[in-house]
Motif scaffolding. Structure first.
Motif, short mmCIF file in Angstrom:
data_model
loop_
_atom_site.label_atom_id
_atom_site.label_comp_id
_atom_site.label_asym_id
_atom_site.label_seq_id
_atom_site.Cartn_x
_atom_site.Cartn_y
_atom_site.Cartn_z
N SER A 149 -32.27 22.08 118.85
CA SER A 149 -31.51 21.17 118.00
C SER A 149 -30.44 20.43 118.80
O SER A 149 -30.21 19.23 118.60
N LYS A 150 -29.80 21.16 119.73
CA LYS A 150 -28.77 20.53 120.56
C LYS A 150 -29.38 19.47 121.48
O LYS A 150 -28.81 18.38 121.64
N ARG A 151 -30.55 19.77 122.05
CA ARG A 151 -31.20 18.80 122.93
C ARG A 151 -31.68 17.58 122.16
O ARG A 151 -31.60 16.45 122.64
N ILE A 152 -32.18 17.79 120.95
CA ILE A 152 -32.60 16.66 120.11
C ILE A 152 -31.39 15.78 119.78
O ILE A 152 -31.47 14.54 119.84
N GLU A 153 -30.28 16.41 119.46
CA GLU A 153 -29.07 15.67 119.14
C GLU A 153 -28.58 14.86 120.35
O GLU A 153 -28.20 13.69 120.21
N GLU A 154 -28.61 15.46 121.53
CA GLU A 154 -28.18 14.76 122.74
C GLU A 154 -29.12 13.59 123.06
O GLU A 154 -28.68 12.49 123.41
N SER A 155 -30.43 13.83 122.92
CA SER A 155 -31.41 12.77 123.17
C SER A 155 -31.25 11.63 122.17
O SER A 155 -31.37 10.45 122.54
N SER A 156 -30.98 11.96 120.93
CA SER A 156 -30.78 10.95 119.89
C SER A 156 -29.57 10.09 120.20
O SER A 156 -29.58 8.87 119.98
N GLN A 157 -28.52 10.71 120.74
CA GLN A 157 -27.31 9.97 121.08
C GLN A 157 -27.58 9.00 122.23
O GLN A 157 -27.14 7.84 122.21
N VAL A 158 -28.32 9.47 123.25
CA VAL A 158 -28.67 8.60 124.37
C VAL A 158 -29.52 7.43 123.89
O VAL A 158 -29.29 6.27 124.26
N LEU A 159 -30.51 7.73 123.03
CA LEU A 159 -31.37 6.68 122.50
C LEU A 159 -30.57 5.69 121.66
O LEU A 159 -30.82 4.48 121.71
N LYS A 160 -29.61 6.17 120.92
CA LYS A 160 -28.76 5.29 120.10
C LYS A 160 -28.00 4.30 120.97
O LYS A 160 -27.88 3.11 120.64
N GLU A 161 -27.50 4.75 122.11
CA GLU A 161 -26.79 3.87 123.03
C GLU A 161 -27.73 2.82 123.62
O GLU A 161 -27.36 1.65 123.78
N ILE A 162 -28.96 3.24 123.95
CA ILE A 162 -29.96 2.29 124.47
C ILE A 162 -30.29 1.25 123.41
O ILE A 162 -30.41 0.04 123.71
N GLN A 163 -30.45 1.70 122.17
CA GLN A 163 -30.76 0.77 121.08
C GLN A 163 -29.64 -0.25 120.88
O GLN A 163 -29.91 -1.43 120.65
N GLU A 164 -28.41 0.21 121.01
CA GLU A 164 -27.27 -0.70 120.83
C GLU A 164 -27.24 -1.75 121.94
O GLU A 164 -27.03 -2.93 121.68
N ARG A 165 -27.46 -1.31 123.19
CA ARG A 165 -27.51 -2.27 124.29
C ARG A 165 -28.69 -3.22 124.13
O ARG A 165 -28.58 -4.41 124.45
N ASP A 166 -29.79 -2.69 123.65
CA ASP A 166 -30.99 -3.51 123.45
C ASP A 166 -30.70 -4.65 122.47
O ASP A 166 -31.04 -5.81 122.73
N ASN A 167 -30.07 -4.32 121.34
CA ASN A 167 -29.81 -5.32 120.30
C ASN A 167 -28.68 -6.28 120.67
O ASN A 167 -28.75 -7.47 120.35
N THR A 168 -27.62 -5.76 121.30
CA THR A 168 -26.42 -6.58 121.50
C THR A 168 -26.34 -7.24 122.87
O THR A 168 -25.52 -8.14 123.07
#
Length: 323
Positions: free
Chosen positions: A74-93
């Motif tokens: 669960s901790k690794r999924i949460e960390e991976s989700s956070q990294v992916l969220k940052e990539i998504q934000e850079r991707d869009n903005t």
């Protein structure tokens, strides 16, 4: 048989029997029963480990191990989700903005996880809630990674197209023009050299000696290479893609052929006075989406800001054209 208790009465100077009240007897009985129950309960809990069978102990160890791994997962999924969220934000903005692509909506990134109970098959187990949550979190993460991967593939393609587009846009002067002394006539109404009337001049004239090299102003393909004594005389037309076409007229001769690919800065011919021309010069045009536009806006690759301002000033003078 219960013991009989006495107390000494100082007034009568004799011993009297202690009479026990019924409520006291009842209270002591209740407290005694509760004490026995509590001792039995805590004793059972305390010794349950020793009373477990080897199979039950193995199952408990397996459960504890599973729970630990679940927490780590669960901790690794949460960390991976956070990294992916940052990539998504850079991707869009950043990425998609730079390459003029529409941002990916949040609904599209997380689509496909509503409505039908897709995890019904995981119900009925001892740890169904834990298993369902872990499976759902992984599915959401996988889905978002697929969407993001496709988006990055598109960004790579757009980057390649952008690089090609920047190399294709006409962005230099077609002749060497040190100190801007060869810019003879600009785009707009000019006095025609032969008819002596105001006529719209659809390009720019660069005055230069006969035989001066003429260069392609952007990557592209030659779509016309014509020899004639009329109009533009010997001229070359290059398609650069992305809606851009350039025309080079009144040349003495050209050194390219139809369908030949050229790069920005390649030699395509030499200045002349062919066609309807009164002096050696190059007539240069830029077309954008089938419309003739002012070439002066497409010299940003080889002019400093000060030179560009001077070029704009010279191009705006309403003088006589050379063709």
């Amino acid at each position: 048989m219960a013991k009989v208790k006495y107390y000494y009465d100082a007034e009568t100077l004799s011993y009297r029997k202690i009479e026990r009240k019924k409520k006291d007897v009842f209270r002591k009985t209740i407290f005694g029963v509760l004490a026995v129950i509590l001792v039995a309960f805590f004793g059972f809990v305390g010794f349950s480990q020793f009373l477990m069978s080897p199979n039950e102990k193995a199952q408990k160890r397996e459960y504890d191990n599973l729970k630990l791994h679940y927490e780590l997962l669960s901790k690794r999924i949460e960390e991976s989700s956070q990294v992916l969220k940052e990539i998504q934000e850079r991707d869009n903005t950043i990425y998609r903005v730079y390459f003029e692509a529409n941002p990916i909506p949040e609904e599209q990134r997380k689509a496909g996880f509503g409505g039908v109970n897709r995890y019904k098959y995981l119900e009925g187990f001892d740890n169904s809630a834990m298993i369902k949550k872990a499976t759902k979190d992984l599915d959401i993460l996988s889905k978002q990674m697929v969407v993001q991967s496709k988006s990055l593939d598109e960004i790579v393609r757009l980057a390649k197209d952008k690089e090609e587009m920047l190399a294709s846009i006409p962005a230099i002067q077609p002749v060497a023009n040190k100190n801007l002394k060869r810019m003879a006539s600009g785009y707009g109404y000019r006095v025609h050299p032969i008819y002596k009337t105001r006529k719209y001049h659809w390009g720019m004239d660069f005055s230069a000696p006969k035989g001066t090299p003429v260069y392609a102003t952007g990557n592209g393909k030659v779509i016309k290479a014509v020899r004639t004594r009329k109009g533009l005389g010997n001229y070359v037309k290059i398609s650069h893609g992305y809606g851009y076409v350039t025309v080079y007229g009144h040349m003495d001769r050209y050194v390219v052929r139809k369908n030949q690919k050229v790069k920005r800065g390649d030699l395509i011919g030499y200045v002349g006075t062919s066609g309807t021309s009164t002096a050696p010069h190059l007539h240069y045009e830029v077309h954008k989406n089938n419309r003739k536009v002012n070439p002066v806006y497409y010299y940003f690759n080889d002019l400093t800001p000060e030179e560009y301002d001077r070029m704009l000033e010279l191009a705006s003078l309403e003088n006589q054209s050379l063709d």
